[in-house]
Design a protein around this motif. Structure first.
Motif, PDB file in Angstrom:
ATOM      1  N   GLY A   1       1.213   1.008 -11.562  1.00  0.00           N
ATOM      2  CA  GLY A   1       1.542   0.811 -10.069  1.00  0.00           C
ATOM      3  C   GLY A   1       1.273   0.077  -9.384  1.00  0.00           C
ATOM      4  N   LEU A   2       0.698  -0.357  -8.426  1.00  0.00           N
ATOM      5  CA  LEU A   2       0.452  -1.355  -7.673  1.00  0.00           C
ATOM      6  C   LEU A   2       0.306  -2.801  -8.267  1.00  0.00           C
ATOM      7  CD1 LEU A   2       1.491   0.376  -3.783  1.00  0.00           C
ATOM      8  CD2 LEU A   2       3.247  -0.726  -6.155  1.00  0.00           C
ATOM      9  N   LYS A   3      -0.038  -2.841  -9.351  1.00  0.00           N
ATOM     10  CA  LYS A   3      -1.449  -3.704 -10.162  1.00  0.00           C
ATOM     11  C   LYS A   3      -0.647  -4.254 -10.793  1.00  0.00           C
ATOM     12  CE  LYS A   3      -5.116  -2.277  -7.008  1.00  0.00           C
ATOM     13  NZ  LYS A   3      -6.294  -2.390  -6.865  1.00  0.00           N
ATOM     14  N   GLY A   4       0.725  -3.404 -11.409  1.00  0.00           N
ATOM     15  CA  GLY A   4       1.082  -3.922 -12.543  1.00  0.00           C
ATOM     16  C   GLY A   4       1.385  -5.441 -12.749  1.00  0.00           C
ATOM     17  N   ASP A   5       1.780  -6.266 -14.047  1.00  0.00           N
ATOM     18  CA  ASP A   5       1.789  -7.455 -14.307  1.00  0.00           C
ATOM     19  C   ASP A   5       3.054  -7.770 -13.365  1.00  0.00           C
ATOM     20  OD1 ASP A   5      -0.162  -8.359 -15.237  1.00  0.00           O
ATOM     21  OD2 ASP A   5       0.606  -7.932 -17.714  1.00  0.00           O
ATOM     22  N   GLY A   6       4.442  -7.179 -13.320  1.00  0.00           N
ATOM     23  CA  GLY A   6       5.838  -7.090 -12.471  1.00  0.00           C
ATOM     24  C   GLY A   6       6.588  -6.806 -14.136  1.00  0.00           C
ATOM     25  N   SER A   7       7.531  -7.135 -14.027  1.00  0.00           N
ATOM     26  CA  SER A   7       8.974  -6.407 -14.656  1.00  0.00           C
ATOM     27  C   SER A   7      10.162  -7.939 -14.107  1.00  0.00           C
ATOM     28  CB  SER A   7       9.222  -5.340 -14.882  1.00  0.00           C
ATOM     29  OG  SER A   7      10.268  -5.107 -13.120  1.00  0.00           O
ATOM     30  N   GLN A   8      10.049  -9.045 -13.455  1.00  0.00           N
ATOM     31  CA  GLN A   8      11.248  -9.921 -13.382  1.00  0.00           C
ATOM     32  C   GLN A   8      11.726 -10.813 -14.961  1.00  0.00           C
ATOM     33  OE1 GLN A   8      12.936 -10.648 -10.346  1.00  0.00           O
ATOM     34  NE2 GLN A   8      12.407  -8.646  -9.673  1.00  0.00           N
ATOM     35  N   ASN A   9      10.570 -11.350 -15.052  1.00  0.00           N
ATOM     36  CA  ASN A   9      10.635 -11.905 -16.535  1.00  0.00           C
ATOM     37  C   ASN A   9      10.162 -11.245 -17.943  1.00  0.00           C
ATOM     38  OD1 ASN A   9      11.786 -13.449 -15.280  1.00  0.00           O
ATOM     39  ND2 ASN A   9       9.866 -14.294 -13.962  1.00  0.00           N
TER      40      ASN A   9
ATOM     41  N   ALA B   1       0.720  -1.062   0.398  1.00  0.00           N
ATOM     42  CA  ALA B   1      -0.131   0.414   0.126  1.00  0.00           C
ATOM     43  C   ALA B   1       0.688   1.344   0.306  1.00  0.00           C
ATOM     44  CB  ALA B   1      -1.170   0.525   1.426  1.00  0.00           C
ATOM     45  N   ASP B   2       0.163   2.289  -1.214  1.00  0.00           N
ATOM     46  CA  ASP B   2       1.026   3.140  -0.506  1.00  0.00           C
ATOM     47  C   ASP B   2       0.617   4.417   0.309  1.00  0.00           C
ATOM     48  OD1 ASP B   2       2.299   5.868  -1.018  1.00  0.00           O
ATOM     49  OD2 ASP B   2       1.427   5.478  -3.695  1.00  0.00           O
ATOM     50  N   PRO B   3       1.308   4.998   1.453  1.00  0.00           N
ATOM     51  CA  PRO B   3       0.392   5.750   2.608  1.00  0.00           C
ATOM     52  C   PRO B   3       0.438   6.856   2.050  1.00  0.00           C
ATOM     53  CG  PRO B   3       2.732   5.326   2.891  1.00  0.00           C
ATOM     54  CD  PRO B   3       2.567   4.303   2.039  1.00  0.00           C
ATOM     55  N   LEU B   4       1.333   7.459   0.766  1.00  0.00           N
ATOM     56  CA  LEU B   4       1.158   8.801   0.516  1.00  0.00           C
ATOM     57  C   LEU B   4      -0.049   8.948  -0.513  1.00  0.00           C
ATOM     58  CD1 LEU B   4       4.428   9.787   0.159  1.00  0.00           C
ATOM     59  CD2 LEU B   4       3.478   9.975   1.785  1.00  0.00           C
ATOM     60  N   ALA B   5      -0.505   8.083  -1.554  1.00  0.00           N
ATOM     61  CA  ALA B   5      -2.103   8.148  -1.884  1.00  0.00           C
ATOM     62  C   ALA B   5      -2.792   7.897  -1.250  1.00  0.00           C
ATOM     63  CB  ALA B   5      -2.190   6.734  -3.166  1.00  0.00           C
ATOM     64  N   ASP B   6      -3.096   8.321  -0.084  1.00  0.00           N
ATOM     65  CA  ASP B   6      -4.200   7.747   0.939  1.00  0.00           C
ATOM     66  C   ASP B   6      -4.651   8.774   1.848  1.00  0.00           C
ATOM     67  OD1 ASP B   6      -6.286   7.146   2.760  1.00  0.00           O
ATOM     68  OD2 ASP B   6      -5.620   5.215   2.930  1.00  0.00           O
TER      69      ASP B   6
ATOM     70  N   ILE C   1       7.299   1.889  -0.954  1.00  0.00           N
ATOM     71  CA  ILE C   1       6.624   1.535  -1.345  1.00  0.00           C
ATOM     72  C   ILE C   1       5.277   2.721  -1.946  1.00  0.00           C
ATOM     73  CG2 ILE C   1       4.332  -0.125  -2.502  1.00  0.00           C
ATOM     74  CD1 ILE C   1       6.056  -1.489  -0.645  1.00  0.00           C
ATOM     75  N   THR C   2       4.970   3.184  -3.354  1.00  0.00           N
ATOM     76  CA  THR C   2       4.258   4.310  -3.507  1.00  0.00           C
ATOM     77  C   THR C   2       3.794   3.648  -5.052  1.00  0.00           C
ATOM     78  OG1 THR C   2       6.075   5.528  -4.896  1.00  0.00           O
ATOM     79  CG2 THR C   2       5.942   6.173  -2.463  1.00  0.00           C
ATOM     80  N   ASP C   3       2.620   4.535  -5.420  1.00  0.00           N
ATOM     81  CA  ASP C   3       2.138   3.796  -6.683  1.00  0.00           C
ATOM     82  C   ASP C   3       2.217   4.737  -7.438  1.00  0.00           C
ATOM     83  OD1 ASP C   3      -0.033   3.374  -8.153  1.00  0.00           O
ATOM     84  OD2 ASP C   3      -1.999   2.938  -7.296  1.00  0.00           O
ATOM     85  N   ASN C   4       3.072   5.136  -8.608  1.00  0.00           N
ATOM     86  CA  ASN C   4       3.784   5.368  -9.378  1.00  0.00           C
ATOM     87  C   ASN C   4       1.878   5.967 -10.459  1.00  0.00           C
ATOM     88  OD1 ASN C   4       3.651   3.377 -11.395  1.00  0.00           O
ATOM     89  ND2 ASN C   4       6.030   3.316 -10.971  1.00  0.00           N
ATOM     90  N   SER C   5       1.242   5.595 -10.237  1.00  0.00           N
ATOM     91  CA  SER C   5      -0.420   5.791 -11.121  1.00  0.00           C
ATOM     92  C   SER C   5      -1.617   6.678  -9.786  1.00  0.00           C
ATOM     93  CB  SER C   5      -1.185   4.542 -11.615  1.00  0.00           C
ATOM     94  OG  SER C   5      -1.487   3.717 -10.011  1.00  0.00           O
ATOM     95  N   ALA C   6      -0.674   6.533  -9.401  1.00  0.00           N
ATOM     96  CA  ALA C   6      -2.214   7.243  -8.524  1.00  0.00           C
ATOM     97  C   ALA C   6      -1.094   9.361  -8.440  1.00  0.00           C
ATOM     98  CB  ALA C   6      -1.844   6.731  -7.091  1.00  0.00           C
ATOM     99  N   ASN C   7      -2.204   9.814  -7.767  1.00  0.00           N
ATOM    100  CA  ASN C   7      -1.843  11.099  -7.354  1.00  0.00           C
ATOM    101  C   ASN C   7      -1.669  11.279  -5.651  1.00  0.00           C
ATOM    102  OD1 ASN C   7      -2.533  14.014  -5.967  1.00  0.00           O
ATOM    103  ND2 ASN C   7      -2.343  14.544  -8.855  1.00  0.00           N
ATOM    104  N   HIS C   8      -0.183  12.253  -5.856  1.00  0.00           N
ATOM    105  CA  HIS C   8       0.393  12.598  -4.797  1.00  0.00           C
ATOM    106  C   HIS C   8      -0.245  13.728  -4.427  1.00  0.00           C
ATOM    107  CE1 HIS C   8       1.451   8.608  -5.522  1.00  0.00           C
ATOM    108  NE2 HIS C   8       1.314   8.227  -4.749  1.00  0.00           N
ATOM    109  N   ASP C   9      -0.892  14.676  -4.841  1.00  0.00           N
ATOM    110  CA  ASP C   9      -0.947  16.473  -4.359  1.00  0.00           C
ATOM    111  C   ASP C   9      -1.003  16.455  -2.202  1.00  0.00           C
ATOM    112  OD1 ASP C   9       0.086  16.556  -6.542  1.00  0.00           O
ATOM    113  OD2 ASP C   9      -2.164  17.621  -7.568  1.00  0.00           O
TER     114      ASP C   9
END
Length: 460
Positions: A388-396, A68-73, A96-104
């Protein structure tokens, strides 16, 4: 991060995202609270012309398992900012932050409280695999990293970015990942400069491993200027309610004297023998300020590991329960304010010799992996929307132009021209190409005003 869940995830992994690269839209600066930006110069950080010391806390309620991204809540961050004010801190680290969210809202509220933020650019889905780093260093990963930069560089109270956390540890095989972590640091700094952003410092958060501590530190500060970090941080739990000598901190200061770039502690706060946070007095004393720039106490939220000083309620809006360490940490900060003056910093920076391969350090080349072609295009096109935090990931997610092919030529990350400054009001500040630069814009403007004034006087 010290958690039964967090250590295996964040210490084994280290940052990666996916989206079609498109230009990043800028938001109106008027929506953002403004504080002086922090820059790196010499072996220190600066808030304008005032020495800046990190006097803060690590902040990740729920640990990595919560993802969870505490700066998006807004409810969560507003609740905790009230506690940060009581502590008297000036910096938080968020893992951990969500780069698809707004943090204003949260970033503005933190700025209003005079609190800066250090952002980890990786998360458990998008990260470098310490034991198989090559495939995980790919364009999908870098897209997520760059999207995180896009999201947070616009806030004046974004102090710095971490390119990784404890990727290299006491498993000697993990030292082979150092080339990839250093390449990520190079790529992040090149992206910041290529996009015309202010030079938010980029560095690495290391595990405090005796057998490779100095080798890793030297590795992050060797090579061409574009390859060097802006700072080096490490997680140090050796002060166990002891003192400067018994903890071994005196030797660490000695070893890092003349190192060449800024150093601070990205985690500290040993639990053995209880805690009185005597580390704060040491960090703010003249024994250390010539070399160190403060540190972050681990941690704010109480988890199973027992390090937290605030018990988070099950209901977001409920009151936080302050633990025994809360008042002790607040008292330590109050009793040991940031020193005045420059703290004995070193004004010049220098690179160091790269470490050579041995039984504790398996890196046998000074060359870094070449940035993947698809990621190189983002330097001019932008990263686009983050996964964001629900993507498919990138390891492979390698393959084709998404993966690195061969080694880069030293200096390949040098950026000679930048795009138009964007993001914060102080977009042109600081160093993007090498340690020790200062903001020249005010001097240029002042010079032009002086010339025009003189010319007008002569014409009258």
């Amino acid at each position: 991060m010290r958690s039964s869940v967090l250590v295996p995830v964040l210490a084994t992994l280290l940052g990666l995202g996916s989206a079609k690269p498109t230009a990043t839209e800028q938001e109106p600066p008027s929506k953002r609270a403004s504080v002086p930006t922090v820059t790196a110069s010499g072996n220190a950080f600066w808030q304008g012309d005032k020495r800046f010391y990190v006097r803060g806390i690590d902040y990740q309620p729920g640990g990595s398992s919560a993802m969870a991204d505490p700066l998006a809540d807004t409810t969560v961050c507003q609740r905790d900012i009230a506690q940060f004010k009581k502590l008297g801190i000036n910096t938080i680290r968020v893992y951990i932050t969500d780069n698809s969210a707004n943090h204003d809202e949260c970033m503005n509220a933190l700025a209003d409280a005079g609190i800066y933020v250090i952002i980890d650019a990786n998360n458990p889905l998008y990260s470098i695999n310490r034991l198989d780093p090559g495939p995980s260093y790919n364009a999908v990963y870098l897209q997520s990293v760059f999207a995180t930069i896009d999201e947070f560089v616009k806030y004046d109270n974004t102090m710095a970015f971490f390119s990784g956390n404890e990727v290299i540890n006491d498993d000697v095989k993990s030292t082979k990942a150092a080339r990839y972590v250093k390449a990520v640091t190079r790529d992040m700094r090149a992206y910041i400069k290529s996009r015309g952003y202010r030079a938010v410092p980029v560095g690495y958060s290391a595990a405090d491993v005796a057998q490779n501590r100095m080798q890793l530190a030297h590795y992050m500060n060797c090579g061409t200027d574009d390859e060097r970090s802006d700072f080096f941080a490490f997680n140090d739990y050796s002060w166990c309610n002891s003192n400067f000598q018994d903890s071994g901190w005196d030797q660490k200061v000695k070893n890092f004297t003349g190192y060449g770039i800024a150093i601070f502690l990205s985690e500290y706060g040993c639990l053995t023998n209880g805690r009185d946070f005597g580390e704060v007095a040491a960090l703010m004393s003249d024994k250390m300020t010539g070399v160190y720039s403060g540190g972050l106490m681990y941690e704010y939220a109480l988890e199973e590991n027992g390090y937290g000083i605030a018990k988070i309620p099950s209901t977001k809006a409920s009151a936080v329960q302050e633990q025994d360490g809360f008042d002790k940490f607040a008292s330590a900060l109050k009793a040991n304010p940031a020193p005045t003056g420059d703290g004995g910093f070193t004004s010049t920076t220098r690179s160091v010799a790269c470490p050579t391969k041995d039984g504790n350090w398996l890196v046998d080349s000074t060359l870094l992996p070449a940035i993947p072609a698809a990621a190189q295009k983002m330097m001019s096109n932008g990263a686009g929307k983050g996964p964001g935090l629900k993507g498919d990931g990138s390891q492979n997610a390698g393959g084709g132009d998404s993966e690195s092919t061969g080694d880069a030529t030293p200096g390949s990350g040098t950026v000679s021209e930048t795009g138009k400054p964007s993001g914060s009001k102080n977009a042109a500040a600081g160093r993007a190409g090498g340690p020790g630069s200062v903001e020249k814009a005010p001097f240029v403007v002042a010079g032009l005003v002086a010339v025009l004034t003189l010319t007008g006087t002569l014409l009258l």
